[in-house]
Write a protein that holds these residues in place. Structure first.
Motif, PDB file in Angstrom:
ATOM      1  N   ALA B 372     -32.202 -33.614  -6.552  1.00 36.41           N
ATOM      2  CA  ALA B 372     -32.397 -33.620  -5.103  1.00 36.41           C
ATOM      3  C   ALA B 372     -33.867 -33.370  -4.808  1.00 36.41           C
ATOM      4  N   GLY B 373     -34.481 -34.337  -4.157  1.00 30.90           N
ATOM      5  CA  GLY B 373     -35.892 -34.190  -3.825  1.00 30.90           C
ATOM      6  C   GLY B 373     -36.664 -35.417  -4.264  1.00 30.90           C
ATOM      7  N   ALA B 374     -37.786 -35.669  -3.585  1.00 27.30           N
ATOM      8  CA  ALA B 374     -38.566 -36.853  -3.921  1.00 27.30           C
ATOM      9  C   ALA B 374     -40.058 -36.571  -3.975  1.00 27.30           C
ATOM     10  N   MET B 375     -40.459 -35.449  -3.399  1.00 26.10           N
ATOM     11  CA  MET B 375     -41.901 -35.216  -3.285  1.00 26.10           C
ATOM     12  C   MET B 375     -42.306 -33.922  -4.018  1.00 26.10           C
ATOM     13  N   THR B 376     -42.811 -32.947  -3.291  1.00 25.65           N
ATOM     14  CA  THR B 376     -43.445 -31.816  -3.977  1.00 25.65           C
ATOM     15  C   THR B 376     -42.461 -30.763  -4.484  1.00 25.65           C
ATOM     16  N   CYS B 377     -41.250 -30.708  -3.943  1.00 28.93           N
ATOM     17  CA  CYS B 377     -40.287 -29.729  -4.463  1.00 28.93           C
ATOM     18  C   CYS B 377     -38.901 -30.338  -4.502  1.00 28.93           C
ATOM     19  N   GLY B 378     -38.063 -29.770  -5.347  1.00 28.22           N
ATOM     20  CA  GLY B 378     -36.726 -30.322  -5.485  1.00 28.22           C
ATOM     21  C   GLY B 378     -35.855 -29.438  -6.344  1.00 28.22           C
ATOM     22  N   SER B 379     -34.592 -29.828  -6.443  1.00 29.62           N
ATOM     23  CA  SER B 379     -33.633 -29.043  -7.213  1.00 29.62           C
ATOM     24  C   SER B 379     -32.786 -29.964  -8.070  1.00 29.62           C
ATOM     25  N   ALA B 380     -32.201 -29.386  -9.108  1.00 26.12           N
ATOM     26  CA  ALA B 380     -31.369 -30.182 -10.008  1.00 26.12           C
ATOM     27  C   ALA B 380     -30.307 -29.299 -10.633  1.00 26.12           C
ATOM     28  N   LEU B 381     -29.197 -29.942 -11.011  1.00 27.72           N
ATOM     29  CA  LEU B 381     -28.105 -29.253 -11.691  1.00 27.72           C
ATOM     30  C   LEU B 381     -27.697 -30.058 -12.912  1.00 27.72           C
TER      31      LEU B 381
END
Lengths: 137, 385
Positions: B372-381
């Motif tokens: 989740a996210g496309a630019m400067t920050c995001g998350s993942a599982l």
């Protein structure tokens, strides 16, 4: 035609916009470690000093990245402007600045292209720094 | 780093219909999806005491959902003012809240009338205060305009082509054709992509995701509780959130980001894989945040499915298709299923790991990546069954 967004100068940015109004591009830098920063800010993110000074920028830089807006949003503001180019320009002072590239066909823009500032008095109070291809001196 | 490997699980999922006009309120959408997630898990609503969400001022507070569902005690009812980068973060914080004793069972939701109501970015301030004074006055306003700048940088640095972006759009649509929930199921070709109109170069219309009305919800419980519930638990094996230095003053602002040819994924991949004890080569499916085609390339590279700069060639060679190296966005993604801001990717991963994905099932899927996210920050599982 809706009114286009206009900068609202604040405590950090007032000097920058005043400079543009006088057709001078100024960049803030840390008075201690001398690191230039953009956007202007109260603290140096490099050394956390709150002492800063403004320096005259050369007004020259290169195109780091760019887009060509073909579909106007909001439509009532930009229908008459498209196509127009928004770019991130890397200034000689080492900071990047969002701007428009003018005086150049959108298809002629290249990464790394040398550009120079040109001031656009868009209202009685606000002047925007746009950039055009450098004219060889 | 995430230290809760397999201690928490997604015990239930719920969605509404995805559409261009829900003809109802965002609160009703949220309640429908959250109620469905609780029913799917077979848990009594009285046992749920946490609700987490994220939005851009286009949704309802978590306490409204707690109130609407009649939770007797809403202990951890919070929301993040955030973009799709939080779609996996809310699942992480749900587990963290339970671990800390702040709640026992937590609903995570995203609800929006993103097409018929407040369209994304519609709440952005055109008055150009704060960081926006350096962007909007130059006509740099919308999210497609923001992210086109990133995509261009990938093209400059690596020679990525519009046709390679098109391969992502075509692959997502092919998967959506198998998905009854998907809003766009009509197949497209690379030629369709190339002839779709230019919105903001380098993005054509088919590089840009949908706008949707709808809601998704997942229920996070302790693993041992999930094992007693109605559905097969999907365990939260690994997780990470964050980005690099200079994430900017808001989600749009990437003026100081070091290099827009890569995004947050490069910065959180090591933590993600270490927390899960597995790597990209072990994934059976990857549901990758695709607000725009380019973001899939940067995340394939950042999470290590291919080398930096090789994302374009990787997708062009068909490696993200079903039956190939890593099936990506098996539901059609934000590009073709719906734009429920990334939480629909978690729903799809859970269905794949339960073996419930019908004709789009990846046979024997045991491990899934969601991002989740496309630019400067995001998350993942990393999820497992």
């Amino acid at each position: 035609m809706g009114a286009k967004p206009m900068p609202v100068p604040d405590a950090d940015s007032r000097r920058f916009w005043e400079g543009c109004r006088e057709h001078r591009l100024q960049i803030e830098r840390c008075a201690d470690c001398k690191t230039a920063r953009f956007p202007p800010a109260a603290l140096c993110p490099h050394c956390r000093s709150s002492r800063s000074e403004w320096v005259a920028a050369s007004g020259r830089g290169t195109v780091f990245s760019w887009i060509v807006v073909r579909h106007p949003v909001p439509k009532d503001m930009y229908a008459g402007e498209v196509p127009y180019v928004v770019a991130l320009v890397e200034l000689e002072e080492g900071v990047r600045m969002p701007t428009n590239i003018v005086g150049c066909a959108p298809d002629a823009i290249r990464a790394g292209m040398p550009v120079e500032v040109v001031f656009d008095d868009v209202s009685a109070d606000i002047t925007l720094p746009r950039f055009r291809p450098q004219v060889p001196s | 780093m995430w230290t809760l490997r397999d201690k928490y699980a997604i015990a239930g999922i719920g969605t509404t219909k995805y559409s261009a006009n829900s003809r109802t309120t965002v609160l009703n959408l949220a309640l429908e999806a959250c109620g469905a997630a609780a029913a799917d898990a077979g848990i009594a609503v009285e046992e749920i005491d946490g609700v987490v969400s994220y939005h851009f001022g286009d949704s309802v507070p978590s306490i409204a959902v707690a109130t609407g569902l009649g939770l007797p005690a809403a202990r951890y009812a919070v929301e993040f003012s955030s973009g799709g980068n939080a779609a996996n973060l809310i699942v992480q914080t749900a587990a963290a809240a339970i671990e800390a004793g702040l709640a026992r069972n937590v609903l995570c939701f995203r609800a929006m009338n993103g097409r018929s109501g407040l369209r994304l970015g519609g709440s952005r301030d055109l008055n150009s205060r704060g960081i926006t004074q350096y962007t909007a006055p130059f006509g740099w306003i919308t999210y497609p305009q923001a992210m086109a700048m990133w995509c261009r940088r990938h093209m400059i640095k690596y020679g990525t082509t519009s046709e390679q972006l098109g391969a992502v759009a075509v692959a997502c649509r092919r998967n959506a054709a198998l998905n009854p929930r998907a809003m766009m199921r009509e197949p497209i070709t690379l030629a369709d992509h190339q002839s779709s109109r230019m919105i903001v170069e380098p993005f054509r219309l088919l590089d840009i995701c949908l706008e949707s009305d709808g809601a998704c919800a997942v229920l996070v419980t302790p693993a041992e509780r999930a094992r007693d519930l109605r559905r097969k638990p999907v365990y939260i094996r690994g997780a990470a959130y964050g980005g690099g230095p200079n994430q900017g003053d808001d989600l749009f602002d990437a003026i100081r980001w070091p290099e827009h040819a890569h995004n947050y994924a490069k910065y959180i991949a090591a933590d993600l894989w270490a927390s899960a004890g597995v790597g990209p080569q072990d994934m059976d499916v990857a549901e990758i945040y695709d607000c725009f085609t380019y973001s899939v390339l940067m995340q394939l590279e950042g999470f290590g499915f291919c080398k930096e700069g090789e994302g374009g060639a990787f997708v062009e060679d068909g490696n993200i298709d079903r039956g190939r190296k890593i099936p990506v966005n098996t539901h059609g993604g934000l590009l073709s299923e719906a734009y429920i801001h990334g939480l629909n990717h978690v729903i799809e991963a859970v269905e794949q790991l339960r073996g419930d994905a019908g004709s789009r099932q990846v046979a024997g899927a045991e491990l899934a990546l969601t991002t989740a996210g496309a630019m400067t920050c995001g998350s993942a599982l990393v999820l497992r069954n």
